[in-house]
Design a protein around this motif. Structure first.
Motif, PDB file in Angstrom:
ATOM      1  N   PRO A   1       0.857  -1.076   0.010  1.00 49.74           N
ATOM      2  CA  PRO A   1      -0.089  -0.168   0.076  1.00 49.74           C
ATOM      3  C   PRO A   1       0.682   1.112  -0.192  1.00 49.74           C
ATOM      4  O   PRO A   1       0.588   2.001  -0.152  1.00 49.74           O
ATOM      5  N   TYR A   2       2.316   0.647  -0.497  1.00 48.17           N
ATOM      6  CA  TYR A   2       2.914   2.760   0.125  1.00 48.17           C
ATOM      7  C   TYR A   2       3.907   2.956  -1.166  1.00 48.17           C
ATOM      8  O   TYR A   2       3.280   4.102  -1.426  1.00 48.17           O
ATOM      9  N   HIS A   3       3.756   2.375  -2.273  1.00 44.78           N
ATOM     10  CA  HIS A   3       4.060   2.584  -3.032  1.00 44.78           C
ATOM     11  C   HIS A   3       4.020   1.835  -4.561  1.00 44.78           C
ATOM     12  O   HIS A   3       4.081   0.994  -4.424  1.00 44.78           O
ATOM     13  N   GLY A   4       3.837   2.432  -6.208  1.00 43.80           N
ATOM     14  CA  GLY A   4       3.576   1.635  -7.163  1.00 43.80           C
ATOM     15  C   GLY A   4       1.980   1.282  -7.389  1.00 43.80           C
ATOM     16  O   GLY A   4       1.402   1.924  -6.915  1.00 43.80           O
ATOM     17  N   ASP A   5       2.071   0.230  -7.388  1.00 44.02           N
ATOM     18  CA  ASP A   5       0.332  -0.428  -8.586  1.00 44.02           C
ATOM     19  C   ASP A   5      -0.465  -0.052  -7.584  1.00 44.02           C
ATOM     20  O   ASP A   5      -1.736  -0.151  -6.967  1.00 44.02           O
ATOM     21  N   GLY A   6      -0.705  -0.158  -6.529  1.00 46.16           N
ATOM     22  CA  GLY A   6      -1.252  -0.775  -4.580  1.00 46.16           C
ATOM     23  C   GLY A   6      -1.271   0.689  -4.227  1.00 46.16           C
ATOM     24  O   GLY A   6      -1.614   0.648  -3.200  1.00 46.16           O
ATOM     25  N   GLN A   7      -0.729   1.383  -4.180  1.00 42.90           N
ATOM     26  CA  GLN A   7      -1.048   3.010  -3.274  1.00 42.90           C
ATOM     27  C   GLN A   7      -1.970   3.969  -3.488  1.00 42.90           C
ATOM     28  O   GLN A   7      -3.076   3.698  -2.675  1.00 42.90           O
ATOM     29  N   GLY A   8      -2.659   3.703  -5.000  1.00 36.30           N
ATOM     30  CA  GLY A   8      -4.175   4.348  -4.523  1.00 36.30           C
ATOM     31  C   GLY A   8      -4.848   3.033  -4.296  1.00 36.30           C
ATOM     32  O   GLY A   8      -6.075   3.811  -3.969  1.00 36.30           O
ATOM     33  N   GLN A   9      -4.820   2.340  -4.135  1.00 40.37           N
ATOM     34  CA  GLN A   9      -5.862   1.569  -3.530  1.00 40.37           C
ATOM     35  C   GLN A   9      -5.440   0.591  -2.016  1.00 40.37           C
ATOM     36  O   GLN A   9      -6.407  -0.147  -1.833  1.00 40.37           O
ATOM     37  N   ASN A  10      -5.120   1.427  -1.536  1.00 38.80           N
ATOM     38  CA  ASN A  10      -4.493   1.170  -0.293  1.00 38.80           C
ATOM     39  C   ASN A  10      -3.492  -0.407  -0.136  1.00 38.80           C
ATOM     40  O   ASN A  10      -4.014  -0.614   0.683  1.00 38.80           O
ATOM     41  N   GLY A  11      -3.062  -0.674  -1.597  1.00 44.93           N
ATOM     42  CA  GLY A  11      -3.234  -2.252  -1.247  1.00 44.93           C
ATOM     43  C   GLY A  11      -3.827  -3.329  -2.000  1.00 44.93           C
ATOM     44  O   GLY A  11      -5.104  -2.829  -1.573  1.00 44.93           O
ATOM     45  N   TYR A  12      -3.095  -3.899  -2.473  1.00 41.52           N
ATOM     46  CA  TYR A  12      -4.167  -4.885  -2.683  1.00 41.52           C
ATOM     47  C   TYR A  12      -3.956  -6.546  -2.909  1.00 41.52           C
ATOM     48  O   TYR A  12      -2.599  -6.111  -2.605  1.00 41.52           O
ATOM     49  N   ALA A  13      -4.943  -6.941  -2.703  1.00 40.60           N
ATOM     50  CA  ALA A  13      -4.449  -8.711  -2.726  1.00 40.60           C
ATOM     51  C   ALA A  13      -5.507  -9.456  -3.408  1.00 40.60           C
ATOM     52  O   ALA A  13      -6.534  -9.216  -3.125  1.00 40.60           O
ATOM     53  N   ALA A  14      -5.048 -10.573  -3.767  1.00 44.75           N
ATOM     54  CA  ALA A  14      -5.853 -11.800  -4.545  1.00 44.75           C
ATOM     55  C   ALA A  14      -5.169 -12.746  -4.897  1.00 44.75           C
ATOM     56  O   ALA A  14      -4.122 -13.372  -5.123  1.00 44.75           O
ATOM     57  N   ASN A  15      -6.605 -13.999  -4.310  1.00 46.13           N
ATOM     58  CA  ASN A  15      -6.066 -15.479  -4.840  1.00 46.13           C
ATOM     59  C   ASN A  15      -7.272 -16.250  -5.260  1.00 46.13           C
ATOM     60  O   ASN A  15      -8.312 -16.044  -4.966  1.00 46.13           O
ATOM     61  N   THR A  16      -6.488 -16.227  -6.699  1.00 46.26           N
ATOM     62  CA  THR A  16      -7.474 -16.801  -7.285  1.00 46.26           C
ATOM     63  C   THR A  16      -6.828 -18.276  -7.897  1.00 46.26           C
ATOM     64  O   THR A  16      -5.568 -18.811  -7.806  1.00 46.26           O
TER      65      THR A  16
END
Length: 512
Positions: free
Chosen positions: A497-512
């Motif tokens: 959630p700090y930097h990069g693609d996940g910063q604008g979403q406050n982090g991101y996690a997925a398990n598929t």
């Protein structure tokens, strides 16, 4: 006088050499009396050798100690002829039984090579087993006519572009149908993350006996429209009658980026950027050289060193094979671990295979095959996979767009890196930290992305088949087979959630 004696001595030596040699000649033909061009003719144990001409004729000087002439030609049995008193040797060569009787797998069964009228290319497993690659399909380039295989990038275990007879459909896949021991298998990229996962990497190249590529209408004899782009038939190794044979194969190697662009150093960067700012009418300077506290040298970051690496790869394969009059077996175990040239791009595979064949009687035969593979694929957002060409966080891109005048990390007054997230040089606007510069110095900081983000694709695959065969008459048999190919894929994505693609979403996690 001395010169005369020396001349006589040389003359005698030359005469003795000439008397110790003789010239043999002759013609080489096939079983039909046709001249064979390019047959290699040698005298074993000597340096004498030549080839037949367009008329099948040869002439060769051989020393007195030569006792045999050897004739070798591709597709024909090697032949040796004893040298006698005569100097003329006409030889008839026979076709190699192993060549004309070689069994090739086709869509509707197996045939001897001499009986095939279709367009079939064959690659032997031994030709690719020891080559460093994640999957057999990457190794077929240049080994079969009409087959085009290209690796689109350097991401480990990325499926190649595989074409048989070019592109055959506008809206359907041009990837050929792949059949392993009679069972169609999965192809393409199984991953839903930035870690590539080639479905065909589940098969260990060391387990392959042969690869037959069907390129014409015979490909659709059984498989129908699925064979519109061709069929690749893979036969795995089987046991043979005899004592147990144990075989161990291994290889190791290094991977690194080649032709890496030479980037400007910090001083060159500052001079050029400030000149550009002045030309744009901006107040200068806007870019500055900087130092790390407690150190006497200017910051001069070579960002490629934080993205690329020299990867180490190794592969191991152990097999046991043998058999009796009734039962043949083949058991193999394999392990491979490969590091890509980008930090965090890794591939590992653990696999096992068991093939059994048993004769219930002289006419009834049963058997089966069982293979299990567990593979793990890890990779950062490289910007190289399909659909990711414009990814701002692509590691392959960040190595060459970040400015050399800023450091990837932050330090305290003593020059020690700050702990935790504070130790990364990142700005609140989700860009690389500028330091004391007045303008943007890059997009993302690749170090925090490579350290904290995760993209993985794990595969567990079971391939199995069982068959029964009844020979009704000689060369007439009925065979039935049942097979399964079950695959389970787990894709995991985590963005910090700090930097990069996940910063604008406050982090991101997925398990598929």
């Amino acid at each position: 006088m001395n010169r005369i004696l020396l001349g006589l001595a040389l003359l005698l030596c030359s005469a003795s050499v000439a008397l110790g040699q003789r010239t043999v000649s002759g013609k080489v033909t096939d079983e039909n009396g046709e001249a064979l061009v390019g047959v290699t003719v040698t005298a074993p144990g000597t340096r004498a050798g030549t080839q037949t001409n367009v008329d099948g004729m040869f002439s060769l000087e051989v020393p007195a100690n030569a006792t045999v002439l050897k004739f070798a030609y591709t597709g024909y049995e090697t032949q040796e002829v004893a040298l006698g008193a005569t100097n003329v040797y006409n030889v008839t060569m026979s076709s190699s039984a192993s060549t004309i009787s070689e069994v090739v797998v086709v869509g509707y069964g197996t045939q001897q090579k001499r009986a095939i009228t279709g367009n079939v290319a064959t690659v032997r497993g031994e030709d690719i087993a020891a080559l460093p690659a994640q999957s057999f399909d990457q190794l077929l380039q240049g080994r079969a006519v009409g087959v085009n295989v290209n690796l689109p990038n350097g991401v480990v275990n990325n499926p190649p572009v595989f074409r048989v007879r070019g592109i055959n459909s506008i809206n359907l896949s041009s990837f050929p149908l792949v059949v392993i021991d009679g069972v169609p298998t999965f192809t393409g990229d199984l991953s839903g993350t930035a870690a590539a996962n080639n479905a065909l990497s589940s098969l260990n190249p060391n387990d392959i006996e042969s690869i037959d590529i069907l390129k014409d209408a015979s490909a659709a004899a059984i498989y129908g429209s699925r064979a519109s782009a061709g069929v690749v038939l893979i036969t795995t190794k089987r046991g043979k009658k005899g004592k147990t044979r144990v075989q161990y194969d291994a290889w190791a190697g290094l991977t690194q980026v080649t032709r890496e662009p030479e980037m400007m150093n910090a001083l060159q960067y500052v001079e050029l950027k400030n000149e550009a700012a002045a030309n744009a009418g901006l107040a200068v300077p806007r870019f500055f050289l900087d130092t790390i506290p407690g150190r006497n040298t200017y910051i001069d970051t070579r960002w490629a060193d934080y993205v690329y690496r020299q990867g180490f790869s190794h592969n191991h394969a152990l097999s046991f094979s043998g058999g009796t009059e009734q039962t043949n077996y083949y058991l193999s175990l394999g392990y491979t671990n490969q590091e890509g040239m980008i930090i965090g791009n890794d591939f590992s595979r653990l696999n096992g295979r068991l093939n059994l064949d048993h004769n219930l009687s002289s006419r009834i035969k049963i058997g089966g095959t069982l293979g299990y593979t567990k593979s793990n694929n890890f990779g950062p957002q490289s910007g190289s996979l399909p659909g990711a060409a414009f990814a701002t966080a692509g590691a392959g891109r960040l190595a060459f767009v970040a400015a050399p005048i800023v450091d990837p990390y932050r330090y305290d007054a003593n020059g020690n890196r700050l702990p935790g997230i504070a130790g990364y040089n990142i700005a609140s606007n989700n860009q690389l930290g500028r330091g004391k510069n007045l303008e943007q110095t890059g997009f993302y900081n690749p170090t925090i992305i490579l350290d904290l983000n995760k993209h993985s694709s794990e595969t567990n695959q079971v391939q199995a088949a069982a068959y029964g065969q009844w020979e009704i008459l000689k060369n007439l048999a009925i065979k039935t087979q049942y097979g399964i190919d079950n695959i389970n894929v787990e894709n995991i994505t985590f963005w910090n959630p700090y930097h990069g693609d996940g910063q604008g979403q406050n982090g991101y996690a997925a398990n598929t």
